[in-house]
Design a protein around this motif. Structure first.
Motif, mmCIF file in Angstrom:
data_model
loop_
_atom_site.group_PDB
_atom_site.id
_atom_site.type_symbol
_atom_site.label_atom_id
_atom_site.label_comp_id
_atom_site.label_asym_id
_atom_site.label_seq_id
_atom_site.Cartn_x
_atom_site.Cartn_y
_atom_site.Cartn_z
ATOM 1 N N LYS A 64 0.744 -1.224 0.086
ATOM 2 C CA LYS A 64 -0.056 -0.026 0.230
ATOM 3 C C LYS A 64 1.080 0.954 -0.068
ATOM 4 N N PHE B 248 0.662 5.357 0.408
ATOM 5 C CA PHE B 248 0.279 6.450 -0.026
ATOM 6 C C PHE B 248 0.890 7.812 -0.663
ATOM 7 N N LYS C 209 -6.975 -3.019 8.173
ATOM 8 C CA LYS C 209 -8.103 -2.106 7.101
ATOM 9 C C LYS C 209 -8.032 -2.674 5.699
ATOM 10 N N THR D 27 -9.754 -6.015 6.172
ATOM 11 C CA THR D 27 -10.937 -5.884 5.826
ATOM 12 C C THR D 27 -12.080 -5.363 5.127
ATOM 13 N N GLY D 28 -10.785 -4.941 3.750
ATOM 14 C CA GLY D 28 -11.788 -4.448 2.728
ATOM 15 C C GLY D 28 -11.814 -3.165 2.149
ATOM 16 N N VAL D 29 -12.033 -2.531 3.325
ATOM 17 C CA VAL D 29 -12.361 -0.738 3.477
ATOM 18 C C VAL D 29 -11.203 -0.252 2.323
ATOM 19 N N LEU D 30 -9.928 -0.688 2.800
ATOM 20 C CA LEU D 30 -9.152 -0.230 1.468
ATOM 21 C C LEU D 30 -8.231 -1.090 1.171
ATOM 22 N N MET D 31 -8.664 0.387 -0.596
ATOM 23 C CA MET D 31 -7.993 -0.989 -1.491
ATOM 24 C C MET D 31 -6.239 -1.022 -2.084
ATOM 25 N N HIS E 88 -12.175 -6.155 -0.949
ATOM 26 C CA HIS E 88 -12.461 -5.176 -1.328
ATOM 27 C C HIS E 88 -13.177 -5.141 -2.681
ATOM 28 N N ARG F 72 -16.889 -6.730 -1.052
ATOM 29 C CA ARG F 72 -16.759 -6.066 0.091
ATOM 30 C C ARG F 72 -18.458 -6.014 0.947
ATOM 31 N N PHE G 98 -12.686 -1.549 16.335
ATOM 32 C CA PHE G 98 -11.272 -0.982 16.722
ATOM 33 C C PHE G 98 -10.936 -0.245 17.469
#
Lengths: 332, 270
Positions: free
Chosen positions: A11, A13, A68, A71-75, A89, A92, A103
């Protein structure tokens, strides 16, 4: 059976780069500059059904980013994740049915409502059969001691009460995979103990697969057989906790507060004097060579001791040691 | 298929049913806002009575017609509520949006159910205001059933227009993180542009054109005009049709914007 499979997961950013001063700020408005930060860097691991894995590392190491993404919330930027055979993802909503998430720092409960209202709604959202829901609720009420909490609005709860409620909310639909991001943060020892017992019991009875991030060595020791240590986005250790403990947990420190000034002390084998102040002496000893009582006896024979304390090595210290290359040094 | 639909309906109605309970958490606030509302209602009524002191009709509306409109608009004001912006804002600030995105149901559907729950609760809480309006300010509710029906359909459509419009505005909070300014601005604009203060027919044509080309009036002035008879009942199908067009348009742009905005969370990590 493999439940979670992570391959070359990365990942990156994009962070806006700000130049100093007013001219920099104006420039940033028209030509925003970005720099890349790699939070997770080509990590690989596999989890089998029923495993509880401690996922540890210092702040900013990439733990939460990994969770994250799982869980699929972050690509992910690149690499692949499979949870129960799905891409979390892209699928989801399907994935969400089978996972539970806590969390530690953000709540999933309805702030103004009694806990039971939140749980009822969550059970409905996750399509839990009413009979099964009642069974789970009874069981959770007993093991997490929710009896008095069910009727209290979440906003009126203490931190420990909130966390017990969060756990109930995350597990009420009997998920196959559970992500716990610092579930014991800021809790007292009794609550910690209760939460650990609960997680352990749930895992044994339900065959849950759990990834647990924490800064608390106690959590890891109580719950996990395996740890994954991440630093600067890379996995630097993945293996049984025993190995880590043997290698890095063998040292203990004792601090003595003395009546007189500390001069010279004769100490048993396997000990090392770390520091001496006017009325204070800090000693480190190797648990495989010596014992706390031997060290204490030796010191107390020579000098009048007012007080003493024994400290466990902090997990973050161990991680730091490993990061500083202790693993490689030992390999040599 | 039917099972899924029934399940969805039961989930969404359960979400909807949470909202009244949340409202009840603050009983003191209910009484304070009731008193404040009565005061504002009185100010509006005396304001319009003063305007009508020297004239019998304005833009073809008699005094009792105008005051009826103003009172009804006041009672049905909840149709324009924009809680969504505040909801998004607090979700983003506290990071709880992650939990919402991780629910195995449609995020927008969940929010719609919540907002609808808020609307119904607020309308029920307006009942004391309606009683005050009838007995003190002489409000007369229409007795014709088809007028009520036309109004209810239009009200639900108008509420839905505002839901998608607010969804669109709320997406800005992904970028600003600060919501107070946006929330207050939209609150104020809603008050003026929804037609809560002045019936649309009284506005100069160019202002009315502007107001009708932005969505606020669809939720309040349009349905309340049907209810008071300012818009004739025969126009109801046309009114509904225009509102459905509004919904489609707002749904498309809000969904597209959300898809881009949510990448702030799903790609940049919030």
């Amino acid at each position: 059976m493999t439940v979670i499979e992570v391959k070359q997961l990365t990942k990156v950013f994009k962070i806006p780069k700000k130049e100093p001063g007013l001219s920099g700020a104006v420039k940033g408005l028209f030509h925003p500059q970005f720099q890349n930060k790699t939070a997770v860097n080509e990590i690989n691991f596999q989890l089998d059904a029923g495993e509880i894995v401690g996922y540890i590392g210092v702040n900013g190491a990439g733990k939460s980013t990994t969770i994250k993404m799982l869980t699929g919330v972050l690509m992910p930027t690149s690499g692949s994740i499979e949870v129960l055979g799905r891409d979390p993802h892209k699928q989801r909503v399907d994935n969400a049915h089978d996972i539970g998430v806590v969390f530690g720092q953000r709540t999933q409960l309805w702030w103004d409502l009694a806990l039971i209202e939140s749980l009822n709604l969550i059970a409905k959202i996750y399509d839990v059969h009413p009979v099964k829901y009642k069974l789970m609720l009874d069981q959770f009420t007993e093991t997490l001691e929710l009896d008095e909490l069910l009727k209290i609005p979440v906003r009126n709860m203490s931190l420990g009460q909130k966390m017990r409620s969060e756990l109930a909310a995350a597990l009420i639909h009997a998920p196959h995979v559970v992500y716990l991001d610092e579930p014991t943060i800021g809790l007292d020892l009794i609550v910690k103990e209760r939460i650990r017992d609960f997680i352990k019991a749930q895992c044994i009875s339900k065959e849950m697969t759990v990834i647990l991030t924490t800064h608390d060595l106690g959590d890891i020791e109580e719950l996990c057989q395996r740890v994954i240590i991440i630093d600067d986005g890379r996995i630097i250790y993945d293996g049984p906790i025993e190995t880590i403990k043997k290698r890095f947990g063998k040292f203990r420190e004792i601090t003595f507060e003395t009546v007189e000034d500390v001069k010279k002390l004769d100490l048993p084998n396997g000990t090392e004097m770390l520091s001496t102040d006017d009325h204070k002496v800090q000693i480190r000893f190797d648990r495989t060579v010596s014992t706390a009582s031997k060290v204490a006896a030796a010191v107390m024979n020579q000098i009048e001791v007012r007080d003493f304390s024994l400290s466990e090595p902090e997990l973050s210290d161990i991680v730091k040691q490993i990061y500083n290359g202790a693993l490689e040094r030992e390999a040599r | 298929m039917i099972r899924t639909a029934r399940r969805n309906l039961s989930v969404y109605s359960a979400i909807l049913a949470m909202i009244p309970k949340q409202f009840m958490a603050y009983q003191l606030w209910f009484w304070i806002s009731l008193v404040l509302s009565v005061i504002s209602m009185a100010i509006l009524v005396y304001f319009w009575r003063a305007i009508y002191a020297n004239t019998s009709t304005i833009s073809g509306l008699a005094q009792n017609q105008t005051i009826n409109y103003i009172l009804l608009a006041f009672i049905f004001m909840p149709l324009t509520s924009n809680d969504l912006i505040w909801e998004f804002g607090s979700n983003l600030r506290e990071g709880t949006i992650i939990h919402h995105l991780l629910r195995p149901i449609n995020f927008q559907g969940m929010n719609y159910a919540q907002m609808l729950g808020g609307l119904l609760t607020r309308l029920i809480l307006q009942i004391p205001m309606a009683v005050v309006a009838v007995f003190i300010f002489g409000l007369r509710f229409p007795t014709d059933l088809s007028t009520w029906l036309a109004f209810l359909v239009s009200a639900l459509l108008g509420f839905t227009v505002m839901f998608f419009f607010n969804w669109f505005l709320a997406c800005f909070t992904f970028y600003t993180t600060e919501i107070w300014g946006l929330g207050v601005l939209v609150d104020g604009m809603t008050f003026f542009l929804s037609g809560a203060l002045v019936p649309l027919v009284m506005m100069p044509e160019w202002i009315r054109n502007i107001v009708l080309s932005i969505p606020f009036a669809q939720a309040l002035a349009v349905p309340v005009s049907l209810l008071t008879g300012i818009t004739p009942l025969s126009d109801a199908p046309l009114v509904w049709f225009i509102q459905v067009l509004w919904i489609l348009g707002m749904w498309i742009i809000s969904t597209l914007f959300f898809r881009v905005a949510v990448r702030k969370i799903t790609v940049q990590g919030g």
